[in-house]
Design an enzyme around this catalytic site. Sequence first.
Site, mmCIF file in Angstrom:
data_model
loop_
_atom_site.group_PDB
_atom_site.id
_atom_site.type_symbol
_atom_site.label_atom_id
_atom_site.label_comp_id
_atom_site.label_asym_id
_atom_site.label_seq_id
_atom_site.Cartn_x
_atom_site.Cartn_y
_atom_site.Cartn_z
ATOM 1 N N GLN A 133 0.843 -1.201 0.000
ATOM 2 C CA GLN A 133 0.000 0.000 0.000
ATOM 3 C C GLN A 133 0.878 1.252 0.000
ATOM 4 O O GLN A 133 1.469 1.590 1.025
ATOM 5 C CB GLN A 133 -0.879 -0.017 1.256
ATOM 6 C CG GLN A 133 -1.754 1.195 1.446
ATOM 7 C CD GLN A 133 -2.391 1.209 2.840
ATOM 8 O OE1 GLN A 133 -1.795 0.725 3.807
ATOM 9 N NE2 GLN A 133 -3.591 1.729 2.948
ATOM 10 N N GLU A 250 -9.759 -1.217 5.067
ATOM 11 C CA GLU A 250 -8.587 -1.553 5.880
ATOM 12 C C GLU A 250 -8.960 -1.572 7.367
ATOM 13 O O GLU A 250 -8.668 -2.526 8.083
ATOM 14 C CB GLU A 250 -7.454 -0.546 5.633
ATOM 15 C CG GLU A 250 -6.245 -0.831 6.532
ATOM 16 C CD GLU A 250 -5.063 0.105 6.284
ATOM 17 O OE1 GLU A 250 -5.234 1.145 5.636
ATOM 18 O OE2 GLU A 250 -3.949 -0.231 6.750
ATOM 19 N N GLU A 379 -5.746 8.920 17.554
ATOM 20 C CA GLU A 379 -6.366 10.249 17.663
ATOM 21 C C GLU A 379 -7.198 10.548 16.403
ATOM 22 O O GLU A 379 -8.297 11.100 16.486
ATOM 23 C CB GLU A 379 -5.292 11.328 17.843
ATOM 24 C CG GLU A 379 -4.566 11.284 19.186
ATOM 25 C CD GLU A 379 -3.509 10.193 19.262
ATOM 26 O OE1 GLU A 379 -3.188 9.566 18.222
ATOM 27 O OE2 GLU A 379 -3.007 9.942 20.368
#
Length: 394
Positions: A133, A250, A379
């Site tokens: 990727q 994903e 986060e």
Amino acid sequence: MVETGYEGDEAFRLEVRSWLRDNFPEPLAYCNALIYLNDAGVAAGDDTFQLWRKRVAEKGWGVPTWPKMYGGADLSAAEARIISQEMARIGAFNPMRSNGTMMLGPTLLEYGTEEQKRRHLPGISDHSERWCQGFSEPGAGSDLASLQTKCVDMGDHFLVNGQKIWTSGADHADWCFCLVRTDTSNKHRGISFLLIDMKTPGIEARPIVLISGSTHFCEVFFNDVKVPKENLVGAVNEGWSIAKRLLQFERDSLSEGRGEAPSLLPLAQTHVGVDAEGRISDSDLRVRLITNAMRADAYTRTVQRIAAEAKAGNGVHDGVSALKNLGSGVAQVRAELLVEILGHGGLGWSGDAYAPEALEATRAWLHSKCFSIYGGSYEVQNNITAKRTLGLPG
Ligand SMILES: Cc1cc2nc3c(=O)[nH]c(=O)nc-3n(C[C@H](O)[C@H](O)[C@H](O)COP(=O)(O)OP(=O)(O)OC[C@H]3O[C@@H](n4cnc5c(N)ncnc54)[C@H](O)[C@@H]3O)c2cc1C
């Protein structure tokens, strides 16, 4: 072990159970599947694992919901869940999990041309084509749309120049699905999605060593790399929407199986000892072990419930970012508890003084640190949950 939380097709479940009994190689039960599924790992060459992979590929159960013509089994999402539940029940695992099956495959099914699907999906489904990727760059991680790898339309081909980083398995991959900049005047609508053959002249992959000692990922350099026009997925400058969809796939696949690791209680009983009532003698550790086991169970049931609710669609739901964080947290605490249970054994990183399982536990604990970074950081997932699920302002 978590039992199923919703109704399934019982006849199909029995069929799966029987097939697994005849075909799953017992020595692989409850192993650390990551050592096989990491393309960089030498363990992937293990004969028993290869046999397991071959059998699953022939059955189409590595990608059960994909059409048969692309290497799948044409099964429903509910049937696919039964397969993964039955595998988890006996400590088996899907040997076809890869960047290709988890990310690119579902994306090509939605956005690829028929020619791209026929060209790539069968190789992904039997693992003869390995993918990496190429998204992150030195200046584009959480803010991925800042990516700068330049792609110029040369008429009969694209020319790519730039650098990617943290590209897992790039040194072993045959192909890379890559985000490139085709327009510098528009941040999001200036990105395109390319399929790049890693054997093309001008590509160099340099492995990076992780804290766990493995070389899971690489820096990848593109110097005047020629890419055929037919390797563009979607339209020029429309790659950002495709990338966002791929990232959903994903994160969805990363939350799979996180809560289903074997119980640590028997190991704790052996290493830490038990009190007169047969309970783990360290009461503080006992509470933390039980808390983690309960969270893992609750997490698994939540994943099953949400997947069942979303089955009308394609299985990817709005809560995917929250689940990614919850699953990462459960798995990270488990890895830390395992090291704690092993006591001195859990301090080893290398050398003959430690049992191989102890060394593996230490490295797995170090590796677990990345669960809350890859696929989008903790986060950033919370930001997505706040915005998309809770409707809070950006
Ligand atoms: C093991 C591993 C494998 C990986 N494999 C791949 C791969 O195969 N291909 C690929 O393309 N990438 C891969 N990555 C990269 C991964 O996707 C990025 O590391 C991740 O997206 C974070 O980007 P960054 O490292 O640039 O950190 P940064 O974006 O620089 O973030 C640094 C810190 O700032 C915080 N932060 C950033 N923005 C915000 C914000 N808006 N609000 C709050 N906090 C914020 C982050 O949470 C983080 O803690 C991999 C990473 C790891 C660890």
